[in-house]
Design an enzyme around this catalytic site. Structure first.
Site, PDB file in Angstrom:
ATOM      1  CB  CYS A 172      -0.890   7.063   1.494  1.00 48.28           C
ATOM      2  SG  CYS A 172      -1.840   5.793   2.214  1.00 48.28           S
ATOM      3  CD  GLU A 201      -2.033   1.993   1.951  1.00 47.40           C
ATOM      4  OE1 GLU A 201      -1.655   3.033   1.358  1.00 47.40           O
ATOM      5  OE2 GLU A 201      -2.311   1.927   3.161  1.00 47.40           O
TER       6      GLU A 201
END
Ligand code: SIN
Length: 482
Positions: free
Chosen positions: A287, A253
């Protein structure tokens, strides 16, 4: 020093509350004021190899637990986390810096992954396939992949661990966790509660240390069958290389460069709320944070004005002080990156609407900042800022907006604001991202698949899909002929 009342959650052989006089330790600092909170053991290669063997032994026994037993342990862990939510949040804010309200929210969200995968543990089923041969029976069963490893980031020291280990446990795997050097205490606290919940020892092992000694050893091990990582694309690439010789299963990720598109037909207040939520959560250090805000010409000034007004209400400071909405940035490099993006944009013609500087040279608090008149030629258009900077771009047509939004190697999260239902679908489908928020800036939830495409990563976490990466599929062909 971390308050003594939280020591019961940090009761682990790796943690010292006085500066150790021998052995290798990492000092964990208070994110807001730089004082020492505790010291955690710095595991070296030999120590990591030893714990990998222990993890292997633990997994051999744990895989024999029934799905119901695994589910019950997870459910007990979930309840313990909620019982200790406030203390876990205090530890998290001390080491990470985010406001207490956000830390409490993170603990709630971290616990929700455990509950979700407790429920999913009992739904790992297989298939019986219709065989073209009368004497054969064809089946698919699912089995735990085995020993797994996780390398987790400092921005969500609790939720990024449970999002990984809960499906691992549900599947019957063991997991070695390397938390970020800045925020290991939350990981140890979670482990203390997991043991209390009945998780057999060594099914979860926390290994603090530097990335070379711990991370590389985990990646290179033949025994570790899967690595899961949340962090930058740059580091993800290195880990993938290190895992290549052992053909490890990978979940990555990675970085994002999230666009937010606000169309002329948007509800302005809804859009402003979404921009603020997405951009300034965790001081812009997620993020999925809005990195580029594209506003259609007709409402540019109105949206910009409201964003600036709301940003001016944000309060920067120690996350433990009531009313704080913005904690510190993680380190000097993070401050330097935000500063460099601002300087680059100003040099190329952007305007500083509010903020723009750190609060003091002696800490890493940074003013929430808004830039207007930002264009695709500026660094903020290409690079993830990972800080409290909202750059406002303008666009003319839907086609322009989609083209600019997709003009990046990243593909994690994107957001759009419009009241037009067909545009919601059209643009939602055209955006090359793993996740799209429509009329909202908050998309993370345990029931939905979290993850990206392009250079934002591999695999999905959470949701009914999140467990697949911890399972191997086995095909059984049973011939009945005598
Ligand atoms: C992340 O920044 O990696 C996770 C953010 C989230 O779960 O919303």
């Amino acid at each position: 020093m971390i308050d003594q009342k939280y020591h019961y959650l940090l009761n682990h052989a790796d943690i010292a509350f006085e500066a150790p006089t021998s052995g290798a330790y990492i000092e964990v600092k208070d994110a807001a004021n730089g004082t020492s909170l505790a010291w955690v053991k710095q595991h070296d290669r030999a120590s990591v190899e030893h714990f990998i063997l222990r993890s292997e032994q633990a997994q051999a026994a744990f895989k024999k637990f029934t799905a119901l037993q695994r589910a019950d342990i997870l459910m007990a862990w979930y309840r313990l986390m909620l019982d200790h939510q406030e203390d876990l949040a205090q530890i998290l804010t001390a080491e990470q810096g985010k406001p207490l309200a956000e830390a409490r929210g993170e603990i709630g969200s971290a616990a929700s992954f455990i509950r979700w995968f407790a429920e999913q543990a009992r739904r790992i089923d297989g298939d019986i396939l219709p065989s073209p041969q009368a004497q054969q029976r064809l089946l698919v069963i699912k089995q735990p992949i085995g020993v797994t490893a996780a390398i987790t980031p400092w921005n969500f020291p609790a939720a990024m661990i449970t999002r990984k280990i809960a499906p691992a446990i549900a599947a019957g795997c063991s997991m070695l966790i390397k938390p970020a050097e800045q925020t290991p205490l939350s990981a140890y606290a979670l482990q203390v509660l997991a043991i209390q919940a009945g998780l057999p020892s060594d099914v979860m092992i926390t290994l603090s240390g530097d990335s070379v000694a711990v991370g590389k050893t985990l990646c290179e091990s033949d025994i570790v069958r899967k690595l899961t990582f949340t962090g930058s694309t740059e580091v993800g690439r290195i880990l993938a290389e290190q895992c290549a010789p052992t053909i490890k299963k990978l979940s990555l990720e990675l970085g994002g460069n999230a666009p937010v598109i606000v169309f002329d037909d948007a509800n302005i207040e809804q859009a402003v709320k979404g921009i603020l939520a997405s951009k300034f959560r965790n001081s812009g250090q997620t993020c999925v944070c809005a990195n580029r805000v594209y506003i259609q010409e007709g409402i540019y000034d109105a949206v910009a004005q409201r964003v600036i007004e709301e940003v001016n209400k944000l309060k920067v400071g120690d996350g433990r002080i009531e009313g704080t909405t913005q904690g510190p940035l993680v380190d000097e490099a993070a401050v330097a990156k935000v500063e460099s993006h601002i300087q680059d944009a100003l040099a190329k013609g952007a305007t500083l609407a509010t903020g723009g500087k750190r609060l003091s040279e002696s800490n890493t608090f940074f003013e929430p900042t808004v830039l207007t008149g930002v264009t695709q030629e500026m660094r903020v258009a290409r690079e993830e800022t990972f800080g409290p900077l909202a750059p406002l771009f303008s666009f003319k047509t839907e086609q322009d907006a989609v083209q600019m939004a997709n003009d990046t190697e990243f593909g994690l999260a994107a957001y759009l604001f419009t009241q037009n239902a067909s545009r919601q679908w059209r643009v939602g489908e055209a955006l090359e991202y793993g996740m799209v928020g429509v009329n909202t800036g908050m998309i993370s939830i345990e029931v939905a698949p979290f993850g990206g495409i392009k250079q934002s990563g591999l695999g999905r976490e959470g949701s009914k899909y999140g467990i697949d990466d911890y399972l191997e599929m086995k095909y059984l062909c049973v011939d009945l002929s005598e």
